[in-house]
Design an enzyme around this catalytic site. Sequence first.
Site, PDB file in Angstrom:
ATOM      1  N   GLU A   1       6.404 -21.223  41.033  1.00 42.85           N
ATOM      2  CA  GLU A   1       6.218 -22.662  40.868  1.00 42.85           C
ATOM      3  C   GLU A   1       6.303 -23.095  39.411  1.00 42.85           C
ATOM      4  O   GLU A   1       6.855 -24.147  39.095  1.00 42.85           O
ATOM      5  CB  GLU A   1       4.860 -23.077  41.453  1.00 42.85           C
ATOM      6  CG  GLU A   1       4.626 -24.579  41.441  1.00 42.85           C
ATOM      7  CD  GLU A   1       5.675 -25.320  42.252  1.00 42.85           C
ATOM      8  OE1 GLU A   1       6.501 -26.034  41.634  1.00 42.85           O
ATOM      9  OE2 GLU A   1       5.685 -25.187  43.481  1.00 42.85           O
TER      10      GLU A   1
ATOM     11  N   LYS B   1      16.619 -23.816  34.667  1.00 38.83           N
ATOM     12  CA  LYS B   1      15.940 -24.405  35.815  1.00 38.83           C
ATOM     13  C   LYS B   1      16.935 -24.808  36.901  1.00 38.83           C
ATOM     14  O   LYS B   1      16.622 -24.725  38.096  1.00 38.83           O
ATOM     15  CB  LYS B   1      15.105 -25.599  35.345  1.00 38.83           C
ATOM     16  CG  LYS B   1      14.008 -25.173  34.374  1.00 38.83           C
ATOM     17  CD  LYS B   1      13.331 -26.345  33.691  1.00 38.83           C
ATOM     18  CE  LYS B   1      12.316 -25.854  32.663  1.00 38.83           C
ATOM     19  NZ  LYS B   1      11.660 -26.950  31.931  1.00 38.83           N
TER      20      LYS B   1
ATOM     21  N   LYS C   1      11.067 -17.977  33.336  1.00 31.02           N
ATOM     22  CA  LYS C   1      12.237 -18.428  34.092  1.00 31.02           C
ATOM     23  C   LYS C   1      13.303 -17.350  34.232  1.00 31.02           C
ATOM     24  O   LYS C   1      14.067 -17.358  35.201  1.00 31.02           O
ATOM     25  CB  LYS C   1      12.858 -19.653  33.401  1.00 31.02           C
ATOM     26  CG  LYS C   1      11.996 -20.887  33.404  1.00 31.02           C
ATOM     27  CD  LYS C   1      12.703 -22.070  32.777  1.00 31.02           C
ATOM     28  CE  LYS C   1      12.842 -21.939  31.278  1.00 31.02           C
ATOM     29  NZ  LYS C   1      11.543 -21.980  30.593  1.00 31.02           N
TER      30      LYS C   1
END
Length: 340
Positions: free
Chosen positions: A151, A226, A127
């Site tokens: 993804e 996120k 991430k």
Amino acid sequence: MKLLLIGFGVVGQGLAEILRDKGAQLEQAHGFSATIVGVVTASKGSLYRADGLDIAALLAAAQSGCFDAYPEQAGLRRRLPAGEMIAAGSADVLVEMSPTNLESAQPALAICHQALDAGLHLALANKGPVALDYANLRDKARAKGLQLRYEATVMAGTPTMQLAEEALAGCEIRSARGILNGTTNYMLTQMEGGLSYAEALAQAQALGYAEADPSGDVEGWDAAGKVLILANALFGSSLAMADLDVSGITQISAADIAAAAAAGERYKLIAQATPAGGAVKARRLPLSDPLASVSGSTNAITLETDLLGDVTLIGAGAGKLETGSAILSDLLAIQRNARA
């Protein structure tokens, strides 16, 4: 497609198992064949072979704990750093799966830029680079005619980014709101069943959902990373971690859970991104909210759109094969787009 893997822990081994077990099916159905030419890890060592590594032997060596157990092959080189493997020019795609660093995204970020400079596509499970430097990575990839795929960074194999960026491409997405951390969702579910916070945390750690130091999960930082990805990718934001309003579930008590239940509500750790910003907070949701019914370690996201209204996607947010499948979907997308 020749792959250079950075990291070979749970996710990397999951991807390797998929390539081993589904290779014939992938070639027949999609004309897709992948070779792993290099693997770089911090703990097991590194292996490079321009003609490809043997996946079964690679997995066996990883299980032994050290790549020294990988058998000798013609052309095999050991302990090369990532930069030398990139410069060797054999790989088509860099797959970044090393541990996430949400403070600086290093060393993964520098490796990603080096890979783009050398003409490699990127498929990321890490991430950090996407959360902290999305715009620069995107712009460099576009300028070089390369693809940046990520993804696996939001909900593992559940196709969040493909839904938002491809399937809903004709829609205006007004907000993204979801349960993006399986550890805290599992804990809140167990607390609703009667456990205290401490008991729920201990159970999550025993099952491997939570680390020995669970702060990244329970204080909301994993979900915050996120949120940055969603905000920067979907809304063109340039948010940093300091711009987010972040808190976790550490202050939620059994009494709070009971009070919510008595009111027909349920606590969830909600991560939200909008064009105006982002936040991670424990919120009481009415039971009519689709996110309220998501239990255990499952993840979910609701995308608010102008044409379809709310679209909710529910699925696995972690796991070896689940996250490996997200990397595979990115590799298949890279192949499709390259052929277009």
